[in-house]
Each structure stands twice: as structure tokens, then as C-alpha cells.
Design a protein around this motif. Sequence first.
Motif: not given
Length: 75
Positions: A55-56, A59
Motif C-alpha cells: 500500500e505504500s 509513495d
Amino acid sequence: MTVTRLGIVPHPARARAHDLAKRIIAWAAARGVTISVPDPEATAANLAAYAVPAESFPDALAAAVSNGGDGTIHP
């Protein structure tokens, strides 16, 4: 543009993709690029040192490389 952070997404079930990911990592690391590989792909490719939570993963990436061998992107 200078790429300082590269994401790599190897196909989790293809040894050739794992080998290619390792070659890309060596090339990029020699140039001072920080590497991220989403887990579980990192675990499957024996690249746990570069694992980040899926999910990151996107980034702060400057670019991402997906390699699997047949043009598909594994979900």
C-alpha cells in the motif's frame, strides 16, 4: 530528471523475472538509486531487503519497472 527512487515489480512466479530484477537492482544501486519492491513480490523473488508494504509502494517513487516476461501485470 534524475531518478533517485526506483520501484521494481517482478512477476512473483517467474524465476527469469526475479533474475532480471536482481540485475536491475545491481545496476541502479551502483548509481545511488534507492530501490523498493512491493511485498509479496519481494518475498517471492528473494528480495526481502528491498521490501515495502504494497500500500505504500508508490509513495515517493520517481519511476517503476514491471517485469514479467509476457507483458502482463500481476495483480
